[in-house]
Scaffold this motif. Sequence first.
Motif, PDB file in Angstrom:
ATOM      1  N   TYR A 223       0.860  -1.187   0.000  1.00 51.87           N
ATOM      2  CA  TYR A 223       0.000   0.000   0.000  1.00 51.87           C
ATOM      3  C   TYR A 223       0.892   1.231   0.000  1.00 51.87           C
TER       4      TYR A 223
ATOM      5  N   LEU B  31       1.608   4.800   1.251  1.00 59.99           N
ATOM      6  CA  LEU B  31       1.244   5.541   2.461  1.00 59.99           C
ATOM      7  C   LEU B  31       1.170   7.026   2.152  1.00 59.99           C
TER       8      LEU B  31
ATOM      9  N   PHE C  10       3.876   0.288   2.426  1.00 58.35           N
ATOM     10  CA  PHE C  10       3.746  -0.715   3.477  1.00 58.35           C
ATOM     11  C   PHE C  10       3.361  -2.043   2.833  1.00 58.35           C
TER      12      PHE C  10
ATOM     13  N   ALA D 206       1.685  -5.195   2.994  1.00 55.79           N
ATOM     14  CA  ALA D 206       0.684  -5.861   3.836  1.00 55.79           C
ATOM     15  C   ALA D 206       0.673  -7.368   3.600  1.00 55.79           C
TER      16      ALA D 206
ATOM     17  N   GLU E  20      -3.890 -12.590  13.660  1.00 57.80           N
ATOM     18  CA  GLU E  20      -4.417 -11.444  14.404  1.00 57.80           C
ATOM     19  C   GLU E  20      -4.797 -10.305  13.459  1.00 57.80           C
ATOM     20  N   SER E  21      -5.591  -9.398  13.983  1.00 51.35           N
ATOM     21  CA  SER E  21      -6.013  -8.235  13.214  1.00 51.35           C
ATOM     22  C   SER E  21      -4.786  -7.495  12.672  1.00 51.35           C
ATOM     23  N   GLY E  22      -4.842  -7.120  11.406  1.00 54.07           N
ATOM     24  CA  GLY E  22      -3.757  -6.350  10.809  1.00 54.07           C
ATOM     25  C   GLY E  22      -2.672  -7.191  10.150  1.00 54.07           C
ATOM     26  N   CYS E  23      -2.815  -8.531  10.169  1.00 50.96           N
ATOM     27  CA  CYS E  23      -1.734  -9.373   9.616  1.00 50.96           C
ATOM     28  C   CYS E  23      -1.822  -9.504   8.094  1.00 50.96           C
ATOM     29  N   GLY E  24      -2.928  -9.023   7.491  1.00 45.73           N
ATOM     30  CA  GLY E  24      -3.000  -9.033   6.027  1.00 45.73           C
ATOM     31  C   GLY E  24      -4.055  -9.968   5.447  1.00 45.73           C
ATOM     32  N   LYS E  25      -4.928 -10.530   6.286  1.00 41.75           N
ATOM     33  CA  LYS E  25      -5.920 -11.511   5.807  1.00 41.75           C
ATOM     34  C   LYS E  25      -6.887 -10.884   4.807  1.00 41.75           C
ATOM     35  N   SER E  26      -7.433  -9.709   5.183  1.00 39.14           N
ATOM     36  CA  SER E  26      -8.397  -9.044   4.289  1.00 39.14           C
ATOM     37  C   SER E  26      -7.748  -8.656   2.977  1.00 39.14           C
ATOM     38  N   THR E  27      -6.545  -8.169   3.067  1.00 38.62           N
ATOM     39  CA  THR E  27      -5.838  -7.769   1.843  1.00 38.62           C
ATOM     40  C   THR E  27      -5.673  -8.979   0.931  1.00 38.62           C
TER      41      THR E  27
HETATM   42  P1  ADP Z   1      -6.431  -8.118   8.589  1.00 45.86           P
HETATM   43  O1  ADP Z   1      -7.534  -8.464   7.640  1.00 45.86           O
HETATM   44  O2  ADP Z   1      -5.593  -9.306   8.953  1.00 45.86           O
HETATM   45  O3  ADP Z   1      -6.919  -7.399   9.809  1.00 45.86           O
HETATM   46  P2  ADP Z   1      -5.630  -6.137   6.609  1.00 45.86           P
HETATM   47  O4  ADP Z   1      -5.362  -6.868   5.347  1.00 45.86           O
HETATM   48  O5  ADP Z   1      -6.933  -5.428   6.741  1.00 45.86           O
HETATM   49  O6  ADP Z   1      -5.412  -7.131   7.851  1.00 45.86           O
HETATM   50  O7  ADP Z   1      -4.473  -5.072   6.850  1.00 45.86           O
HETATM   51  C1  ADP Z   1      -3.108  -5.436   6.823  1.00 45.86           C
HETATM   52  C2  ADP Z   1      -2.269  -4.216   7.067  1.00 45.86           C
HETATM   53  O8  ADP Z   1      -2.374  -3.357   5.938  1.00 45.86           O
HETATM   54  C3  ADP Z   1      -2.704  -3.412   8.286  1.00 45.86           C
HETATM   55  O9  ADP Z   1      -1.536  -2.933   8.918  1.00 45.86           O
HETATM   56  C4  ADP Z   1      -3.510  -2.290   7.693  1.00 45.86           C
HETATM   57  O10 ADP Z   1      -3.429  -1.134   8.494  1.00 45.86           O
HETATM   58  C5  ADP Z   1      -2.807  -2.064   6.358  1.00 45.86           C
HETATM   59  N1  ADP Z   1      -3.726  -1.569   5.326  1.00 45.86           N
HETATM   60  C6  ADP Z   1      -4.878  -2.134   4.939  1.00 45.86           C
HETATM   61  N2  ADP Z   1      -5.458  -1.425   3.953  1.00 45.86           N
HETATM   62  C7  ADP Z   1      -4.638  -0.365   3.716  1.00 45.86           C
HETATM   63  C8  ADP Z   1      -4.668   0.753   2.813  1.00 45.86           C
HETATM   64  N3  ADP Z   1      -5.666   0.894   1.922  1.00 45.86           N
HETATM   65  N4  ADP Z   1      -3.630   1.632   2.849  1.00 45.86           N
HETATM   66  C9  ADP Z   1      -2.617   1.483   3.717  1.00 45.86           C
HETATM   67  N5  ADP Z   1      -2.516   0.445   4.592  1.00 45.86           N
HETATM   68  C10 ADP Z   1      -3.514  -0.455   4.590  1.00 45.86           C
END
Ligand code: ADP
Length: 262
Positions: free
Chosen positions: A17, A19, A25, A27, A46-53
């Motif tokens: 991503y 910034l 960053f 992810a 855990e939250s923030g590890c990149g699962k959604s991405t």
């Molecule tokens: P999870 O689903 O495991 O909680 P995410 O995939 O949502 O994790 O996010 C992974 C990391 O990428 C987090 O640190 C989040 O803050 C960062 N992140 C997610 N989306 C964006 C974005 N659009 N721009 C910058 N950083 C992002």
Amino acid sequence: MNTGEPLLTLTDVECEYKLNGGGRFRAVNGVSLELGESEVLGLVGESGCGKSTLAKLICGLEKTSEGSIEYQGNQVKPLGFKKRSAAMMGIQMVFQNPYASLNPRRKIRAQIEDALALDPSGRWNVEALLDAVDLPANAADRYPHAFSGGQRQRVAIARALAAGPKVLIGDEPIASLDAFLQSRIAKLMRDLAIESGASMIFISHDLSVVREIADRVAVMEAGKIVESGPTETIWNTPAHPYTKRLLGAIPIVDGKGVIPGV
Ligand code: ADP
């Protein structure tokens, strides 16, 4: 039909991503994994590890910086959810917030019918889908706001199944639900995916629910898959310190993990 070929193949996938300050960053950092036919893969971390991405990359909602994602032999292209090709409609997603899957201004029937139009098999109709997710037929004539959170998530699952997916992705689909509903909805998703001949990637930070439904688990930490394997192996003999930590955070009663809603 199980051809033995993976449905989905991720090879060294990275996602960076941009910034605001100008930096980048990463992810998702070098993820390789496969999803077979009629397989349920739990993706935990855990939250923030990149699962959604990672889920968004697989659906073509986010762009890979490096590596490749192949679905049924075709490269997944980041075209946005609505502009995807017919082939890519075989990957459907259920989000944590059902309003991300549903349009609040349209009746359920219209939304399910739109999705049904994507499935040439004609396997489902609106009433059969609502019945499959334990909702009455008259739910079709309501708007999403008329339902409770658990019911809305059932509607989102029905809408996703209506499109006839080969891969159903649940991105924390139970995280916003009451504990007693979490296990029920997770199992419903699993059962319906498998009955429909689909595979599923079920994303959760909760390994105890994933254990109930997944054949295989991949554990993600800071953008990487640190461990993966059959669910019972990960549960009983975790190898990676991070997996051990995740398991250690689950309350234990009588030697068993507490499964919400069971
Ligand atoms: P999870 O689903 O495991 O909680 P995410 O995939 O949502 O994790 O996010 C992974 C990391 O990428 C987090 O640190 C989040 O803050 C960062 N992140 C997610 N989306 C964006 C974005 N659009 N721009 C910058 N950083 C992002």
